[in-house]
Design a protein around this motif. Structure first.
Motif, PDB file in Angstrom:
ATOM      1  N   GLN A  66      13.697  -6.452  -1.475  1.00  0.00           N
ATOM      2  CA  GLN A  66      14.763  -5.836  -2.274  1.00  0.00           C
ATOM      3  C   GLN A  66      15.728  -5.015  -1.395  1.00  0.00           C
ATOM      4  O   GLN A  66      16.069  -3.870  -1.716  1.00  0.00           O
ATOM      5  CB  GLN A  66      14.199  -4.953  -3.388  1.00  0.00           C
ATOM      6  CG  GLN A  66      13.429  -5.699  -4.451  1.00  0.00           C
ATOM      7  CD  GLN A  66      11.927  -5.650  -4.227  1.00  0.00           C
ATOM      8  OE1 GLN A  66      11.366  -4.594  -4.012  1.00  0.00           O
ATOM      9  NE2 GLN A  66      11.274  -6.788  -4.297  1.00  0.00           N
ATOM     10  N   ARG A 111      10.921   0.666  -2.789  1.00  0.00           N
ATOM     11  CA  ARG A 111      10.837  -0.733  -2.372  1.00  0.00           C
ATOM     12  C   ARG A 111       9.719  -0.869  -1.332  1.00  0.00           C
ATOM     13  O   ARG A 111       9.444   0.092  -0.606  1.00  0.00           O
ATOM     14  CB  ARG A 111      12.163  -1.205  -1.746  1.00  0.00           C
ATOM     15  CG  ARG A 111      13.358  -1.005  -2.634  1.00  0.00           C
ATOM     16  CD  ARG A 111      14.598  -1.653  -2.021  1.00  0.00           C
ATOM     17  NE  ARG A 111      14.960  -1.113  -0.720  1.00  0.00           N
ATOM     18  CZ  ARG A 111      15.708  -0.046  -0.529  1.00  0.00           C
ATOM     19  NH1 ARG A 111      16.162   0.635  -1.547  1.00  0.00           N
ATOM     20  NH2 ARG A 111      16.010   0.361   0.676  1.00  0.00           N
ATOM     21  N   THR A 113       8.728  -3.962  -4.376  1.00  0.00           N
ATOM     22  CA  THR A 113       7.881  -4.199  -5.535  1.00  0.00           C
ATOM     23  C   THR A 113       7.634  -5.704  -5.613  1.00  0.00           C
ATOM     24  O   THR A 113       8.335  -6.492  -4.975  1.00  0.00           O
ATOM     25  CB  THR A 113       8.533  -3.702  -6.840  1.00  0.00           C
ATOM     26  OG1 THR A 113       9.784  -4.401  -7.030  1.00  0.00           O
ATOM     27  CG2 THR A 113       8.784  -2.198  -6.793  1.00  0.00           C
ATOM     28  N   TYR A 114       6.649  -6.080  -6.404  1.00  0.00           N
ATOM     29  CA  TYR A 114       6.308  -7.503  -6.516  1.00  0.00           C
ATOM     30  C   TYR A 114       5.898  -7.806  -7.950  1.00  0.00           C
ATOM     31  O   TYR A 114       5.101  -7.064  -8.543  1.00  0.00           O
ATOM     32  CB  TYR A 114       5.164  -7.858  -5.564  1.00  0.00           C
ATOM     33  CG  TYR A 114       4.740  -9.308  -5.633  1.00  0.00           C
ATOM     34  CD1 TYR A 114       5.465 -10.291  -4.967  1.00  0.00           C
ATOM     35  CD2 TYR A 114       3.625  -9.694  -6.379  1.00  0.00           C
ATOM     36  CE1 TYR A 114       5.088 -11.631  -5.030  1.00  0.00           C
ATOM     37  CE2 TYR A 114       3.242 -11.023  -6.454  1.00  0.00           C
ATOM     38  CZ  TYR A 114       3.981 -11.992  -5.780  1.00  0.00           C
ATOM     39  OH  TYR A 114       3.621 -13.317  -5.853  1.00  0.00           O
ATOM     40  N   ARG A 115       6.438  -8.889  -8.511  1.00  0.00           N
ATOM     41  CA  ARG A 115       6.095  -9.297  -9.878  1.00  0.00           C
ATOM     42  C   ARG A 115       5.033 -10.394  -9.810  1.00  0.00           C
ATOM     43  O   ARG A 115       5.218 -11.429  -9.166  1.00  0.00           O
ATOM     44  CB  ARG A 115       7.336  -9.791 -10.615  1.00  0.00           C
ATOM     45  CG  ARG A 115       7.128  -9.918 -12.126  1.00  0.00           C
ATOM     46  CD  ARG A 115       8.438 -10.143 -12.857  1.00  0.00           C
ATOM     47  NE  ARG A 115       9.345  -9.006 -12.712  1.00  0.00           N
ATOM     48  CZ  ARG A 115       9.263  -7.897 -13.439  1.00  0.00           C
ATOM     49  NH1 ARG A 115       8.303  -7.780 -14.350  1.00  0.00           N
ATOM     50  NH2 ARG A 115      10.135  -6.922 -13.262  1.00  0.00           N
ATOM     51  N   ASN A 143      -1.024   1.429  -8.028  1.00  0.00           N
ATOM     52  CA  ASN A 143      -0.603   0.983  -9.357  1.00  0.00           C
ATOM     53  C   ASN A 143      -1.650   1.273 -10.438  1.00  0.00           C
ATOM     54  O   ASN A 143      -1.552   0.740 -11.543  1.00  0.00           O
ATOM     55  CB  ASN A 143      -0.292  -0.518  -9.310  1.00  0.00           C
ATOM     56  CG  ASN A 143       0.885  -0.842  -8.418  1.00  0.00           C
ATOM     57  OD1 ASN A 143       2.031  -0.775  -8.846  1.00  0.00           O
ATOM     58  ND2 ASN A 143       0.607  -1.184  -7.166  1.00  0.00           N
ATOM     59  N   GLN A 155       3.342  -8.608 -14.361  1.00  0.00           N
ATOM     60  CA  GLN A 155       3.186  -7.184 -14.034  1.00  0.00           C
ATOM     61  C   GLN A 155       3.918  -6.860 -12.746  1.00  0.00           C
ATOM     62  O   GLN A 155       3.826  -7.587 -11.763  1.00  0.00           O
ATOM     63  CB  GLN A 155       1.703  -6.851 -13.903  1.00  0.00           C
ATOM     64  CG  GLN A 155       1.400  -5.390 -13.595  1.00  0.00           C
ATOM     65  CD  GLN A 155      -0.103  -5.121 -13.511  1.00  0.00           C
ATOM     66  OE1 GLN A 155      -0.926  -6.005 -13.770  1.00  0.00           O
ATOM     67  NE2 GLN A 155      -0.466  -3.897 -13.150  1.00  0.00           N
ATOM     68  N   GLU A 156       4.653  -5.762 -12.728  1.00  0.00           N
ATOM     69  CA  GLU A 156       5.379  -5.353 -11.523  1.00  0.00           C
ATOM     70  C   GLU A 156       4.529  -4.359 -10.736  1.00  0.00           C
ATOM     71  O   GLU A 156       4.101  -3.337 -11.271  1.00  0.00           O
ATOM     72  CB  GLU A 156       6.730  -4.727 -11.878  1.00  0.00           C
ATOM     73  CG  GLU A 156       7.599  -4.480 -10.656  1.00  0.00           C
ATOM     74  CD  GLU A 156       9.008  -4.030 -11.017  1.00  0.00           C
ATOM     75  OE1 GLU A 156       9.932  -4.283 -10.241  1.00  0.00           O
ATOM     76  OE2 GLU A 156       9.175  -3.428 -12.105  1.00  0.00           O
ATOM     77  N   ARG A 158       3.961  -1.922  -7.303  1.00  0.00           N
ATOM     78  CA  ARG A 158       4.557  -1.224  -6.163  1.00  0.00           C
ATOM     79  C   ARG A 158       3.714  -1.525  -4.941  1.00  0.00           C
ATOM     80  O   ARG A 158       2.483  -1.432  -4.977  1.00  0.00           O
ATOM     81  CB  ARG A 158       4.600   0.289  -6.417  1.00  0.00           C
ATOM     82  CG  ARG A 158       5.329   1.059  -5.330  1.00  0.00           C
ATOM     83  CD  ARG A 158       5.503   2.510  -5.714  1.00  0.00           C
ATOM     84  NE  ARG A 158       4.258   3.257  -5.619  1.00  0.00           N
ATOM     85  CZ  ARG A 158       3.810   3.819  -4.498  1.00  0.00           C
ATOM     86  NH1 ARG A 158       4.493   3.682  -3.365  1.00  0.00           N
ATOM     87  NH2 ARG A 158       2.693   4.501  -4.489  1.00  0.00           N
TER      88      ARG A 158
END
Length: 373
Positions: A66, A111, A113-115, A143, A155-156, A158
């Motif tokens: 990101q 930053r 993050t990952y989905r 998380n 789910q996002e 960190r």
């Protein structure tokens, strides 16, 4: 004979285990800065796309972390501004991310993050997406995931990559989060990145250089160039290491680190008109102009960047600085290429090969014993 077969399989399994990369352990970089100005900084992360994403482009890396601009990614890696987003990502690539000190340790914030996608596990995300820079335990803790084996699609998460903002020996540095390649040595890493073995061992709480492991996440301090930036400027904490450049003052100024003087070299960014960017001057001299005195002939005067302010209006400041090159102290910084070439064999690699040879020797002896009349 069945016992021999079982023993042989056991030996082969041990051999495979000894040759596989060591599991990456969690890394916590000490970060004790608490002052408002010192508790946050910009750190560098070394990212080598895993084999499954070896063809990842610069645009792909930017999206994964990101990053706010393609130009910033080019600057961190000293790549020409003409490099297109579709270009293959060098290995490893240096990623500049914000770092926050809290509770004596540092981690990236905001930053990346990952989905979560279908089939993902936290361990796969840590190893196969973020190349071992973080462990599944770190992601779970950041998380509040109680069961790392259960994450929801969509789910996002960190991703708390280790980093630091602390000075080293009282000198500001850029901390570089670095995954050790197989075959590296502390001496080779120190030489490549212009650090000292003692600093690397101390920062990473290592008892000696022999304890270095392939896949280990190291804190490598990168020395930055000295500057004339004022303590009242918005970008007063700007640190630029060698073999990189950075944009500041709302992208109006680009600064690089000189490989010979350890002085920040800043110029007005080309392509941005004066209607947006104020002109920085020292009297009649423009930013970056250098004059050499006639007596003594070794003194140079430069119109140096002194930071920018925006309290009442956007302003870019500059000051005249004088440098003597007659008896320059110190040595030039070592080049910091975009990929590692650290030399030497890690002691762990030598141990694994010796273990394999010993195991094969035992297996051969048993084969001869069984086949004997």
């Amino acid at each position: 004979m069945a016992q021999l077969t079982i023993l042989a399989l056991l030996c082969v399994s041990l051999a495979a285990l000894s040759l596989s990369p060591s599991p990456v352990t969690a890394a916590r970089f000490a970060c004790n800065a608490t002052a408002p100005r010192a508790s946050t900084c910009q750190a560098l992360i070394s990212y080598a796309p895993p084999n499954s994403t070896a063809s990842m482009t610069l645009a792909g890396v930017r999206a994964l972390f990101q990053l706010r601009s393609h130009r910033a990614l080019l600057a961190s890696n000293n790549l020409p501004l003409s490099t297109p987003p579709t270009a293959p990502a060098p290995t490893p690539l240096r990623i500049r991310l914000p770092c926050l000190c809290s509770g004596g340790a540092g981690a990236t914030f905001q930053r990346p993050t990952y989905r979560v996608r279908a089939g993902d596990t936290l361990d796969a995300v840590a190893r196969s997406v973020f190349a071992g820079l973080v462990t599944y335990r770190d992601i779970a803790a950041a998380n509040n995931v109680s069961d790392p084996s259960k994450v929801a699609v969509g789910q996002e998460l960190r991703i708390p990559l280790p980093c630091s903002c602390d000075p080293v020996d009282g000198v500001p540095v850029v901390h570089y989060t670095y995954v050790v390649p197989a075959g590296s040595s502390v001496a080779g890493i120190a030489q490549e990145y212009g650090a000292t073995e003692a600093a690397i061992l101390a920062l990473n709480r290592m008892p000696d250089a022999k304890s270095l492991l392939a896949g280990q996440v190291l804190d490598v301090p990168l020395r930055g160039c000295s500057s004339a930036i004022s303590n009242t400027a918005i970008d007063r904490n700007l640190i630029v290491p060698n073999s990189s450049y950075i944009f500041t003052a709302n992208n109006c100024i680009v600064c690089g680190c000189s490989s010979t003087t350890w002085q920040l070299d800043c110029q007005a960014t080309t392509g941005i008109g004066p209607s947006f960017c104020p002109v920085a001057k020292c009297g009649d001299a423009f930013l970056g102009n250098i004059t050499t005195s006639t007596a003594p002939a070794c003194e140079t005067t430069m119109c140096s960047y002194a930071g920018y302010t925006n309290s009442t209006s956007f302003a870019i400041h500059a000051n005249l600085t004088t440098t003597s090159v007659c008896n320059a102290a110190g040595v030039s910084p070592a080049a910091q290429p975009s990929h590692s070439s650290a030399s030497g064999l890690a002691s762990t690699a030598r141990w694994r090969w010796s273990e394999l040879i010993a195991c094969l020797h035992v297996l051969l002896s048993l084969c001869l014993w069984v086949s004997a009349p």
